[in-house]
Write a protein that holds these residues in place. Structure first.
Motif, PDB file in Angstrom:
ATOM      1  N   LEU A  46      -6.885   9.991  12.933  1.00 45.82           N
ATOM      2  CA  LEU A  46      -5.486  10.074  12.504  1.00 45.82           C
ATOM      3  C   LEU A  46      -4.656   8.987  13.178  1.00 45.82           C
ATOM      4  O   LEU A  46      -3.761   8.401  12.559  1.00 45.82           O
ATOM      5  N   GLN A  47      -4.951   8.698  14.442  1.00 46.23           N
ATOM      6  CA  GLN A  47      -4.219   7.634  15.146  1.00 46.23           C
ATOM      7  C   GLN A  47      -4.511   6.270  14.512  1.00 46.23           C
ATOM      8  O   GLN A  47      -3.617   5.445  14.371  1.00 46.23           O
ATOM      9  N   GLN A  77      -4.607   9.082   3.106  1.00 41.48           N
ATOM     10  CA  GLN A  77      -5.703   8.541   3.902  1.00 41.48           C
ATOM     11  C   GLN A  77      -6.348   9.620   4.774  1.00 41.48           C
ATOM     12  O   GLN A  77      -7.561   9.617   4.977  1.00 41.48           O
ATOM     13  N   ALA A  78      -5.526  10.548   5.282  1.00 40.72           N
ATOM     14  CA  ALA A  78      -6.076  11.631   6.107  1.00 40.72           C
ATOM     15  C   ALA A  78      -6.970  12.543   5.255  1.00 40.72           C
ATOM     16  O   ALA A  78      -8.049  12.947   5.697  1.00 40.72           O
ATOM     17  N   THR A 122       3.294   9.895   2.380  1.00 35.59           N
ATOM     18  CA  THR A 122       2.343  10.093   1.288  1.00 35.59           C
ATOM     19  C   THR A 122       1.070   9.292   1.533  1.00 35.59           C
ATOM     20  O   THR A 122      -0.044   9.788   1.345  1.00 35.59           O
ATOM     21  N   LYS A 123       1.226   8.042   1.974  1.00 34.30           N
ATOM     22  CA  LYS A 123       0.056   7.214   2.290  1.00 34.30           C
ATOM     23  C   LYS A 123      -0.741   7.821   3.448  1.00 34.30           C
ATOM     24  O   LYS A 123      -1.970   7.851   3.422  1.00 34.30           O
ATOM     25  N   PHE A 124      -0.017   8.308   4.471  1.00 35.04           N
ATOM     26  CA  PHE A 124      -0.683   8.897   5.629  1.00 35.04           C
ATOM     27  C   PHE A 124      -1.498  10.117   5.210  1.00 35.04           C
ATOM     28  O   PHE A 124      -2.672  10.253   5.562  1.00 35.04           O
ATOM     29  N   LEU A 157      -0.849   2.003   9.140  1.00 34.59           N
ATOM     30  CA  LEU A 157       0.344   2.125   8.319  1.00 34.59           C
ATOM     31  C   LEU A 157       1.602   1.609   9.021  1.00 34.59           C
ATOM     32  O   LEU A 157       2.531   1.136   8.361  1.00 34.59           O
ATOM     33  N   VAL A 158       1.628   1.684  10.342  1.00 33.14           N
ATOM     34  CA  VAL A 158       2.773   1.170  11.098  1.00 33.14           C
ATOM     35  C   VAL A 158       2.903  -0.342  10.913  1.00 33.14           C
ATOM     36  O   VAL A 158       4.014  -0.884  10.933  1.00 33.14           O
TER      37      VAL A 158
END
Length: 197
Positions: free
Chosen positions: A38-39, A23-24, A18-20, A45-46
């Motif tokens: 995206l990376q 942000q995208a 959801t966070k990814f 997030l990692v």
């Protein structure tokens, strides 16, 4: 071990995805989504999985204490291995958009030619109908304006489709990492059930 680790991982992973996505999509609102962008979102997030100050990191730390070998493998998958494949790869690992084409300068030239051609057609039609100069100008504006608007919508739609396809293909890569982690957690569950018999 019960399904607690699997259930907690599922909740944490859903939050992570959801966070990814959030942000995208925020990145998409500011401009175009790119593979490097995206990376960078993924890299940021990692870090949550590697920090005991975050719920993801606490879960992974506890798992490593409880099941050192499995925890270490899951940590490696999430914190070290989880990277997007290069979009320039050709072959099975390629995640460059398949059918979508990023709108280029050719798209804009085509839109200009379509608009100008439609304006000329409108003026020609008005001339054939015997209209005076104001009628010809109005017809040219109407035909050209309509064609320009339609070509703009098509161009915008192509860019949106490209970005959506790119995001979906990166999410598919993340799904592969999720499946690896679930496989390890299921193996832990299976091993613990066998010892309990």
């Amino acid at each position: 071990m019960s399904n607690a680790n699997l259930n907690e991982f599922a909740e944490l992973w859903n939050s992570f995805i959801t966070k990814f996505k959030g942000q995208a999509l925020s990145q998409a609102m500011q401009g175009r989504i790119t593979c490097p962008a995206l990376q960078m979102i993924l890299n940021d997030l990692v870090l949550d999985w590697d920090s005991t100050y975050k719920s993801e990191g606490r879960w992974l730390d506890n798992l490593q204490k409880q099941y050192p070998e499995a925890g270490k493998e899951i940590h490696k998958i999430i914190c070290n291995d989880m990277r997007f494949a290069s979009p320039s790869q050709n072959g099975a690992g390629s995640f460059a958009p398949s059918n979508a084409q990023l709108p280029s300068g050719n798209t804009h030239v085509s839109a200009l030619v379509l608009t100008a051609g439609s304006a000329a057609a409108g003026m020609g039609l008005a001339h054939l109908l015997g209209r005076k100069l104001p009628g010809k100008a109005a017809a040219a504006l109407l035909f050209g304006g309509t064609a320009g608007f339609v070509s703009h919508l098509f161009s915008q739609s192509s860019a949106d489709n490209y970005q959506q396809d790119l995001l979906q293909q990166h999410l598919a890569q993340l799904e592969q990492y999720r499946q690896q982690v679930i496989s390890i957690l299921n193996q832990l569950e299976s091993n613990n059930n066998n010892y309990g018999r």
